[in-house]
Scaffold this motif. Structure first.
Motif, mmCIF file in Angstrom:
data_model
loop_
_atom_site.group_PDB
_atom_site.id
_atom_site.type_symbol
_atom_site.label_atom_id
_atom_site.label_comp_id
_atom_site.label_asym_id
_atom_site.label_seq_id
_atom_site.Cartn_x
_atom_site.Cartn_y
_atom_site.Cartn_z
ATOM 1 N N CYS A 113 0.829 -1.207 0.000
ATOM 2 C CA CYS A 113 0.000 0.000 0.000
ATOM 3 C C CYS A 113 0.864 1.259 0.000
ATOM 4 N N LEU A 114 1.962 1.228 0.722
ATOM 5 C CA LEU A 114 2.859 2.381 0.778
ATOM 6 C C LEU A 114 3.487 2.639 -0.581
ATOM 7 N N ILE A 115 3.864 1.594 -1.279
ATOM 8 C CA ILE A 115 4.438 1.749 -2.620
ATOM 9 C C ILE A 115 3.414 2.359 -3.568
ATOM 10 N N GLU A 116 2.176 1.858 -3.506
ATOM 11 C CA GLU A 116 1.129 2.415 -4.360
ATOM 12 C C GLU A 116 0.905 3.896 -4.083
ATOM 13 N N ALA A 117 0.847 4.253 -2.789
ATOM 14 C CA ALA A 117 0.550 5.636 -2.422
ATOM 15 C C ALA A 117 1.716 6.571 -2.704
ATOM 16 N N ALA A 118 2.936 6.116 -2.427
ATOM 17 C CA ALA A 118 4.094 6.988 -2.556
ATOM 18 C C ALA A 118 4.608 7.090 -3.989
ATOM 19 N N LEU A 119 4.526 6.001 -4.732
ATOM 20 C CA LEU A 119 5.070 5.981 -6.086
ATOM 21 C C LEU A 119 4.002 6.086 -7.164
ATOM 22 N N GLY A 120 2.742 5.915 -6.771
ATOM 23 C CA GLY A 120 1.661 6.030 -7.743
ATOM 24 C C GLY A 120 1.641 4.921 -8.769
ATOM 25 N N ILE A 121 2.044 3.730 -8.360
ATOM 26 C CA ILE A 121 2.036 2.586 -9.276
ATOM 27 C C ILE A 121 1.212 1.465 -8.657
ATOM 28 N N PRO A 122 0.558 0.638 -9.477
ATOM 29 C CA PRO A 122 -0.242 -0.459 -8.926
ATOM 30 C C PRO A 122 0.640 -1.602 -8.444
ATOM 31 N N VAL A 123 0.240 -2.209 -7.335
ATOM 32 C CA VAL A 123 0.939 -3.378 -6.793
ATOM 33 C C VAL A 123 -0.096 -4.476 -6.592
ATOM 34 N N GLN A 124 0.156 -5.618 -7.171
ATOM 35 C CA GLN A 124 -0.812 -6.713 -7.106
ATOM 36 C C GLN A 124 -0.564 -7.664 -5.943
ATOM 37 N N GLU A 125 0.687 -7.750 -5.504
ATOM 38 C CA GLU A 125 1.001 -8.688 -4.439
ATOM 39 C C GLU A 125 2.328 -8.339 -3.784
ATOM 40 N N GLY A 126 2.554 -8.940 -2.625
ATOM 41 C CA GLY A 126 3.852 -8.912 -1.981
ATOM 42 C C GLY A 126 4.297 -10.340 -1.747
ATOM 43 N N ARG A 127 5.580 -10.520 -1.528
ATOM 44 C CA ARG A 127 6.102 -11.872 -1.333
ATOM 45 C C ARG A 127 6.998 -11.916 -0.098
ATOM 46 N N ILE A 128 6.893 -13.016 0.635
ATOM 47 C CA ILE A 128 7.687 -13.191 1.859
ATOM 48 C C ILE A 128 8.494 -14.470 1.728
ATOM 49 N N ARG A 129 9.805 -14.339 1.889
ATOM 50 C CA ARG A 129 10.674 -15.508 1.883
ATOM 51 C C ARG A 129 10.970 -15.912 3.328
ATOM 52 N N TYR A 130 10.550 -17.139 3.683
ATOM 53 C CA TYR A 130 10.867 -17.708 4.992
ATOM 54 C C TYR A 130 12.084 -18.613 4.821
ATOM 55 N N HIS A 131 13.210 -18.177 5.381
ATOM 56 C CA HIS A 131 14.472 -18.832 5.077
ATOM 57 C C HIS A 131 14.673 -20.145 5.828
ATOM 58 N N ALA A 132 14.042 -20.318 6.986
ATOM 59 C CA ALA A 132 14.259 -21.546 7.752
ATOM 60 C C ALA A 132 13.764 -22.778 7.003
ATOM 61 N N ASP A 133 12.675 -22.636 6.256
ATOM 62 C CA ASP A 133 12.188 -23.760 5.458
ATOM 63 C C ASP A 133 12.192 -23.451 3.960
ATOM 64 N N ASN A 134 12.849 -22.348 3.568
ATOM 65 C CA ASN A 134 13.031 -21.981 2.162
ATOM 66 C C ASN A 134 11.696 -21.962 1.407
ATOM 67 N N VAL A 135 10.748 -21.218 1.954
ATOM 68 C CA VAL A 135 9.411 -21.124 1.359
ATOM 69 C C VAL A 135 9.143 -19.683 0.951
ATOM 70 N N LEU A 136 8.608 -19.504 -0.245
ATOM 71 C CA LEU A 136 8.201 -18.188 -0.713
ATOM 72 C C LEU A 136 6.680 -18.124 -0.703
ATOM 73 N N VAL A 137 6.116 -17.207 0.071
ATOM 74 C CA VAL A 137 4.669 -17.068 0.195
ATOM 75 C C VAL A 137 4.217 -15.829 -0.568
ATOM 76 N N HIS A 138 3.225 -15.993 -1.421
ATOM 77 C CA HIS A 138 2.641 -14.888 -2.169
ATOM 78 C C HIS A 138 1.440 -14.338 -1.397
ATOM 79 N N VAL A 139 1.410 -13.034 -1.200
ATOM 80 C CA VAL A 139 0.313 -12.392 -0.476
ATOM 81 C C VAL A 139 -0.351 -11.385 -1.412
ATOM 82 N N PRO A 140 -1.533 -11.702 -1.949
ATOM 83 C CA PRO A 140 -2.187 -10.781 -2.885
ATOM 84 C C PRO A 140 -2.695 -9.531 -2.181
ATOM 85 N N LEU A 141 -2.598 -8.401 -2.862
ATOM 86 C CA LEU A 141 -3.134 -7.151 -2.344
ATOM 87 C C LEU A 141 -4.489 -6.914 -2.998
#
Length: 234
Positions: A121-149
């Motif tokens: 949301c901060l990227i959208e508001a500050a840069l004026g560009i659309p963002v569809q999702e964010g991603r979180i890398r959990y390194h202990a189990d090497n998992v990438l989680v997609h979080v839709p906005l």
């Protein structure tokens, strides 16, 4: 020279990392943002080392960015921005393991979910560009989680900002969280004293031990000013 952000009480915006603390435990948020109490433990330093290692491995489309938007009421430093298929995606890196749902599918922890959505949301508001999702890398189990906005996610971020603002103006420290397991991973447990707070209200309560019961390390007290100490072998 490193410049530090002014205390939250002097700014209209809230740090995204503080919003993460609020989602984890409102008492933690209050201790840090209002009472300005901070501690570091082994987990905190391990997280810092992870980010240092990531910076050494950064690629050409990796960008760390500090953003602030007064209208949204947020400021923060995004771990990394990457461009994938024409979309700008914020990345957050976590040292631990992801959450698993009832079907054992990897999910973001709720506080991590709110954090990455707040960055989006901060990227959208500050840069004026659309963002569809964010991603979180959990390194202990090497998992990438997609979080839709989506609209529900944006509403969650706005609601959390308003609740955090309200708590920041309060003169009363929030009660200890009902989920005592959160306290075992909290660096502020020695300041918050959750076990003592629970025992005040329930003398029959059996506390979860937050610190090791048996510690084979020895404590060395240095009393003489100017004393030099060292170590040789064991």
């Amino acid at each position: 020279m490193q410049t530090l952000d002014p205390p939250a009480t002097e700014q209209g915006t809230i740090r995204v990392s503080a919003l993460h603390a609020f989602a984890y435990c409102p008492r933690l948020f209050y201790l840090e943002e209002v009472e300005e109490l901070y501690t570091q433990d082994a987990a905190v330093f391990a997280g810092r080392r992870l980010h240092v290692e990531l910076e050494k491995q950064e690629d050409e489309d990796w960008e760390e960015l500090f953003l602030e938007n007064a209208e949204l009421g947020l400021r923060g430093r995004v771990d990394a921005l990457r461009t994938r298929d024409g979309q700008t995606i914020p990345y957050e890196h976590k040292r631990g393991r992801c959450h698993r749902d009832e079907n054992k599918q990897p999910q973001a922890w709720e506080s991590d979910r709110l954090q990455i959505l707040a960055y989006a949301c901060l990227i959208e508001a500050a840069l004026g560009i659309p963002v569809q999702e964010g991603r979180i890398r959990y390194h202990a189990d090497n998992v990438l989680v997609h979080v839709p906005l989506d609209e529900a996610g944006r509403a969650d971020v706005r609601a959390a900002i308003e609740q955090a603002r309200s708590l920041r103006m309060s003169t009363h420290r929030p009660p200890v969280t009902d989920n005592e397991r959160l306290c075992t991973r909290c660096s502020l447990a020695p300041v918050c004293l959750p076990e003592e707070a629970r025992l005040v209200h329930d003398r029959e309560w059996q506390p979860v031990r937050l610190f090791p019961e048996d510690d084979d390390r020895q404590v060395l007290h240095i009393l003489e000013p100017g004393t030099c100490i060292g170590r040789s072998g064991e």
